[in-house]
Design a protein around this motif. Structure first.
Motif, PDB file in Angstrom:
ATOM      1  N   ARG A 514      61.712 -14.870 -55.855  1.00 32.22           N
ATOM      2  CA  ARG A 514      60.272 -14.949 -55.598  1.00 32.22           C
ATOM      3  C   ARG A 514      59.836 -14.049 -54.444  1.00 32.22           C
ATOM      4  NH1 ARG A 514      60.754 -21.266 -54.768  1.00 32.22           N
ATOM      5  NH2 ARG A 514      62.658 -20.407 -53.844  1.00 32.22           N
ATOM      6  N   GLY A 515      60.789 -13.438 -53.753  1.00 33.58           N
ATOM      7  CA  GLY A 515      60.471 -12.602 -52.610  1.00 33.58           C
ATOM      8  C   GLY A 515      60.256 -11.149 -52.976  1.00 33.58           C
ATOM      9  N   PRO A 516      60.191 -10.263 -51.989  1.00 36.62           N
ATOM     10  CA  PRO A 516      59.942  -8.839 -52.234  1.00 36.62           C
ATOM     11  C   PRO A 516      60.974  -8.191 -53.148  1.00 36.62           C
ATOM     12  CG  PRO A 516      59.641  -9.351 -49.922  1.00 36.62           C
ATOM     13  CD  PRO A 516      60.220 -10.571 -50.542  1.00 36.62           C
ATOM     14  N   MET A 517      62.224  -8.644 -53.081  1.00 37.70           N
ATOM     15  CA  MET A 517      63.258  -8.045 -53.924  1.00 37.70           C
ATOM     16  C   MET A 517      62.990  -8.283 -55.407  1.00 37.70           C
ATOM     17  SD  MET A 517      65.751  -6.285 -52.441  1.00 37.70           S
ATOM     18  CE  MET A 517      64.274  -5.461 -51.852  1.00 37.70           C
ATOM     19  N   GLY A 518      62.403  -9.432 -55.733  1.00 42.03           N
ATOM     20  CA  GLY A 518      62.129  -9.726 -57.131  1.00 42.03           C
ATOM     21  C   GLY A 518      61.215  -8.695 -57.767  1.00 42.03           C
ATOM     22  N   SER A 519      60.076  -8.402 -57.125  1.00 39.45           N
ATOM     23  CA  SER A 519      59.138  -7.419 -57.685  1.00 39.45           C
ATOM     24  C   SER A 519      59.689  -6.003 -57.577  1.00 39.45           C
ATOM     25  CB  SER A 519      57.791  -7.516 -56.975  1.00 39.45           C
ATOM     26  OG  SER A 519      57.936  -7.396 -55.568  1.00 39.45           O
ATOM     27  N   ARG A 663      54.890   1.721 -48.940  1.00 40.87           N
ATOM     28  CA  ARG A 663      54.353   0.380 -49.130  1.00 40.87           C
ATOM     29  C   ARG A 663      55.223  -0.592 -48.337  1.00 40.87           C
ATOM     30  NH1 ARG A 663      51.354   3.473 -50.951  1.00 40.87           N
ATOM     31  NH2 ARG A 663      50.112   3.382 -52.886  1.00 40.87           N
ATOM     32  N   VAL A 664      54.596  -1.625 -47.796  1.00 45.55           N
ATOM     33  CA  VAL A 664      55.307  -2.587 -46.964  1.00 45.55           C
ATOM     34  C   VAL A 664      54.854  -3.989 -47.310  1.00 45.55           C
ATOM     35  CG1 VAL A 664      53.601  -2.453 -45.088  1.00 45.55           C
ATOM     36  CG2 VAL A 664      55.950  -3.172 -44.585  1.00 45.55           C
ATOM     37  N   VAL A 665      55.764  -4.952 -47.215  1.00 37.49           N
ATOM     38  CA  VAL A 665      55.434  -6.357 -47.402  1.00 37.49           C
ATOM     39  C   VAL A 665      56.048  -7.153 -46.262  1.00 37.49           C
ATOM     40  CG1 VAL A 665      57.420  -6.686 -48.950  1.00 37.49           C
ATOM     41  CG2 VAL A 665      55.581  -8.370 -48.928  1.00 37.49           C
ATOM     42  N   LEU A 697      54.065  -0.863 -58.106  1.00 37.23           N
ATOM     43  CA  LEU A 697      54.611  -1.939 -57.284  1.00 37.23           C
ATOM     44  C   LEU A 697      53.499  -2.768 -56.664  1.00 37.23           C
ATOM     45  CD1 LEU A 697      57.122  -3.250 -55.996  1.00 37.23           C
ATOM     46  CD2 LEU A 697      56.961  -1.566 -54.147  1.00 37.23           C
ATOM     47  N   GLU A 698      52.470  -2.091 -56.159  1.00 36.89           N
ATOM     48  CA  GLU A 698      51.334  -2.777 -55.538  1.00 36.89           C
ATOM     49  C   GLU A 698      50.558  -3.585 -56.572  1.00 36.89           C
ATOM     50  OE1 GLU A 698      47.605  -1.582 -52.567  1.00 36.89           O
ATOM     51  OE2 GLU A 698      49.041  -0.059 -53.263  1.00 36.89           O
ATOM     52  N   THR A 699      50.450  -3.086 -57.798  1.00 35.94           N
ATOM     53  CA  THR A 699      49.740  -3.805 -58.856  1.00 35.94           C
ATOM     54  C   THR A 699      50.530  -5.034 -59.309  1.00 35.94           C
ATOM     55  OG1 THR A 699      48.731  -1.754 -59.634  1.00 35.94           O
ATOM     56  CG2 THR A 699      48.770  -3.605 -61.180  1.00 35.94           C
ATOM     57  N   LEU A 700      51.832  -4.872 -59.447  1.00 36.82           N
ATOM     58  CA  LEU A 700      52.674  -5.980 -59.880  1.00 36.82           C
ATOM     59  C   LEU A 700      52.706  -7.102 -58.850  1.00 36.82           C
ATOM     60  CD1 LEU A 700      54.819  -7.164 -61.833  1.00 36.82           C
ATOM     61  CD2 LEU A 700      56.538  -5.917 -60.483  1.00 36.82           C
ATOM     62  N   ASP A 701      52.797  -6.739 -57.574  1.00 37.61           N
ATOM     63  CA  ASP A 701      52.920  -7.739 -56.504  1.00 37.61           C
ATOM     64  C   ASP A 701      51.985  -7.320 -55.369  1.00 37.61           C
ATOM     65  OD1 ASP A 701      53.614  -9.484 -54.500  1.00 37.61           O
ATOM     66  OD2 ASP A 701      55.781  -9.226 -54.741  1.00 37.61           O
ATOM     67  N   PRO A 702      50.807  -7.945 -55.266  1.00 42.38           N
ATOM     68  CA  PRO A 702      49.821  -7.546 -54.244  1.00 42.38           C
ATOM     69  C   PRO A 702      50.304  -7.697 -52.806  1.00 42.38           C
ATOM     70  CG  PRO A 702      48.801  -8.914 -55.941  1.00 42.38           C
ATOM     71  CD  PRO A 702      50.274  -8.979 -56.167  1.00 42.38           C
ATOM     72  N   ARG A 703      51.434  -8.356 -52.620  1.00 40.50           N
ATOM     73  CA  ARG A 703      51.956  -8.455 -51.253  1.00 40.50           C
ATOM     74  C   ARG A 703      52.386  -7.079 -50.721  1.00 40.50           C
ATOM     75  NH1 ARG A 703      56.449 -13.039 -52.131  1.00 40.50           N
ATOM     76  NH2 ARG A 703      56.814 -11.606 -53.882  1.00 40.50           N
ATOM     77  N   TRP A 704      52.756  -6.169 -51.606  1.00 42.83           N
ATOM     78  CA  TRP A 704      53.095  -4.800 -51.193  1.00 42.83           C
ATOM     79  C   TRP A 704      51.800  -4.046 -50.894  1.00 42.83           C
ATOM     80  CZ3 TRP A 704      57.994  -3.238 -50.292  1.00 42.83           C
ATOM     81  CH2 TRP A 704      59.034  -3.989 -50.837  1.00 42.83           C
TER      82      TRP A 704
END
Length: 727
Positions: A514-519, A663-665, A697-704
């Motif tokens: 569920r963390g950054p590595m997943g996306s 990109r950073v999360v 990446l940003e679209t898939l996971d807005p946290r990035w």
């Protein structure tokens, strides 16, 4: 005359201690930032310092003219080795992986050895020369030692605060070389002054030397020489122990290297000055603080770091004042000055050898630090009141009572259901320590009590069972087993988790699905070809859980023992990857030297030394190397979770230097449920030439997210952490 001698000895010390952090900084791009690098550097410098003192002690027995000619000859030969450089060593040597200590000693010897030895002769020789002068203070030249240490302290403080932020290592080497030439000229002037004042010059005998020749001071006894060695050994060893403790959990960079060394030098300035210290009182405070820190060490306490780190530094400062104070109080007359410094340097070198060479062979844990802490407490000077305190039979039994109580506490902790409770553990451990401290008036007995409770406490393993532990040049690799998982630990930081009863391969903690590595891996699987993945930093191999059958995976790991531990207890054996390869050694050197048939699709930088990220892996030159090893549209992911520094500006600097998308999360907003399930907050950055992948990446996971803050550029020549602290 006094001004010339003072200026010369000041400049000599300035150069002598300026070269130490500079040489350590030169080595970072080649061997990383483990505390072992700095400790080995210190051991090398202590050994060369001893050689310099031997030289000074030997030629001081000659007449003035041979002394001057020999010393100028040594300085002239040393000039040939300028400017200082580590490039004289073959960095592709296999020693880097298998014999790092020998490799470091060879690199330092070729790079800075001769100039450093020439400098190390200056302090004792100049003091011996001054003792030959016609001057009222010639009979006691030890005041020049304070000037020497003032130059040393200035060099150490200026390096992280002024030199490192303003100049790269090449510019530093150039300026240092110029200072060395100036020193050689000043040394020649001092030698000529000595030649004119020495016996036999135009048939005259100086008044100062005549007074010295009539000096009936007895020669130092064997016991005195042994105490000089012991009083020098303990602060030297503790300096390396404190440095290891700090740099393991924070970072390996000159500011943290030089803090203990600066304290070490400052203590000499104080004790050889006219300042009067109450050494017994300082020793009592030192013993109280040392007892408290020993309890914390036995409990494995690493937090709160903002409190513990300063307490360890304060304790070390007290030790240096007390033991160097005892050293200064026992100094002989100027007649035996060079011998006094010789025995001091022997003690300093033994401290370096003990921590750097012997301790890794003798102990599987970092036991040298608490053991020397106990020895320091046992050497506390006694006051008149301490000596007058009546001794009782029950007092003589106190060390054994404390040890017996500690054994009982250990037994209870190992069997208690609340053994992990800090307060409960503290009480059980503190009671024996209080009993031991009750004998502080008898330092040897007090030290025996602390040693007893330390040995007893070393038997306890409260919450986990250790199933693997090895100590190497790079630190202690330990695998702890609980009911559900294995954990790899280094210093105060866990470096990976692996479930014991996991039929598949489930990434844990920082690497949770569920963390950054997943996306990140979802984008990798959908958009990256070829499916070749490289990871710098192994841990327990959690990244291997993300691989699929069509993937090939290469781990670059500095410490070969980590590879051994990961294979036995980690996730790599359950990885579905088609192929998993391991490359031991510094990642930058291995990436540079290995031949590649195909570039990588993604490179992950996840290297830590405890909580410290090696600086040399985040420089412009390092990023240029990474980009040459991946596909043109490949991705570089960097794990920058950290308790002390905000490294996002550094990644932005790398992106700007190479015109990359960034990109950073900062994945810190976790729910109570996620925390309860073992997920850990983390910070990651991704750099790529491919804008489409960054947007995906940003679209898939807005946290990035993109980053619009300031940028900090690190290079191999110039990398400073000023302004990156997290307060």
């Amino acid at each position: 005359m006094v001004v010339v001698f003072t200026l010369t000895i000041f400049l000599s010390a300035l150069l002598l201690f300026g070269v130490q952090p500079m040489a350590g900084k030169m080595l970072l791009p080649f061997l990383g930032g483990t505390p072992g690098v700095w400790n080995t550097c210190m051991m090398f410098f202590q050994a060369v310092l001893l050689l310099g003192y031997l030289w000074a002690h030997g030629i001081a027995r000659l007449r003035a003219l041979p002394q001057l000619l020999l010393q100028l000859g040594l300085l002239g030969v040393a000039v040939v080795a300028l400017p200082l450089s580590m490039n004289r060593m073959d960095f592709s040597s296999e020693w880097l992986v298998h014999q790092p200590v020998l490799w470091l000693v060879a690199a330092l010897g070729l790079g800075v050895g001769l100039p450093f030895m020439a400098l190390s002769t200056s302090s004792p020789l100049l003091q011996a020369w001054f003792a030959r002068q016609d001057h009222p203070r010639a009979h006691d030249p030890y005041f020049l030692y304070a000037a020497s240490n003032a130059g040393s302290l200035l060099a150490l403080l200026a390096f992280p605060l002024l030199v490192e932020p303003l100049f790269g290592v090449r510019e530093q080497a150039t300026w240092w070389s110029g200072g060395f030439v100036v020193l050689a000229i000043l040394m020649g002037i001092c030698g000529v002054m000595t030649l004119r004042a020495s016996p036999g010059y135009q048939g005259k005998t100086s008044a100062a030397h005549q007074a010295d020749s009539d000096d009936d001071a007895p020669a130092p006894t064997s016991r005195q020489k042994g105490l000089w060695i012991l009083y020098a050994f303990v602060p030297s060893s503790l300096m390396l122990g404190v440095t290891t403790y700090i740099t393991t959990d924070v970072a390996a960079f000159p500011l943290l290297w030089v803090i203990p060394l600066a304290i070490f030098i400052a203590s000499f300035i104080v004790v050889f000055s006219s300042i009067k210290l109450n050494l017994p009182l300082l020793g009592r405070v030192m013993s109280l603080l040392g007892t408290a820190l020993l309890i914390g060490w036995m409990m494995g306490a690493t937090n709160p770091a903002w409190l513990l780190l300063p307490l360890h530094v304060v304790f070390f400062a007290l030790v240096t004042l007390v033991l160097h104070g005892r050293l200064a109080a026992s100094r002989p007359s100027a007649k035996y000055l060079t011998g006094f410094y010789l025995y001091m340097s022997i003690g300093g070198l033994l401290g370096g050898v003990f921590n750097t060479l012997l301790a890794p062979l003798l102990f599987t844990n970092i036991w040298e630090y608490p053991l020397v802490l106990i020895l320091a407490c046992a050497l506390r000077p006694q006051s008149a009141a301490d000596l007058a305190d009546p001794d009782r039979p029950w007092k003589r039994a106190a060390p054994f009572v404390a040890t017996a109580l500690m054994l009982g506490s250990v037994w209870l902790l190992k069997r208690s259901e609340i053994a992990h409770a800090d307060v409960f553990s503290f009480v059980l451990l503190a009671v024996p320590a209080v009993i031991a401290y009750s004998q502080v008036e008898r330092p040897a007995r007090f030290g025996l009590g602390l040693l007893g409770i330390f040995v007893a406490a070393s038997l306890v393993s409260v919450e986990y069972d250790t199933v693997f532990k090895k100590r190497t040049f790079y630190g202690v690799v330990e695998i702890l087993k609980s009911d559900t998982e294995y954990r790899m630990i280094h210093g105060g930081t866990f470096h990976g988790h692996a479930l014991i009863d996991d039929e598949g391969c489930t990434p844990q903690n920082y690497y949770d699905l569920r963390g950054p590595m997943g996306s990140l891996f979802e984008i990798y699987r959908e958009h990256v070809t070829p499916r070749r993945l490289a990871v710098i930093g192994l841990g327990l191999g959690s990244h291997a859980c993300y691989a699929e059958p069509e993937d090939t995976l290469t781990f670059y790991e500095l410490d070969p023992v980590v590879v051994e531990a990961a294979k036995g207890f980690g996730n790599v054996g359950r990885s579905p990857a088609a192929e998993v390869d391991y490359v031991a050694g510094d990642a930058r050197i291995q990436l540079q030297e290995r031949e590649y048939s195909e570039p990588y699709g993604m490179l992950i930088i996840d290297a830590f030394s405890s909580d410290a990220i090696p600086i040399h892996l985040l420089t412009v030159e390092a990023m240029e190397l990474y980009l040459s090893r991946i596909e043109h549209d490949g991705m570089i992911a960097v794990h920058i979770s950290n308790r002390y520094f905000d490294l996002i500006p550094v990644l932005e600097g790398l992106a700007e230097a190479h015109d990359l998308e960034f990109r950073v999360v900062d994945d810190v907003h976790l729910s109570d449920q996620e925390i309860a399930e073992g997920r850990v907050a983390s910070t990651w950055g991704v750099l790529t030439r491919d804008a489409e992948k960054a947007r995906a990446l940003e679209t898939l996971d807005p946290r990035w997210q993109t980053y619009d803050g300031p940028a900090v550029t690190w290079t191999d020549n110039h990398a400073a952490v000023n302004g990156l602290w997290i307060f």
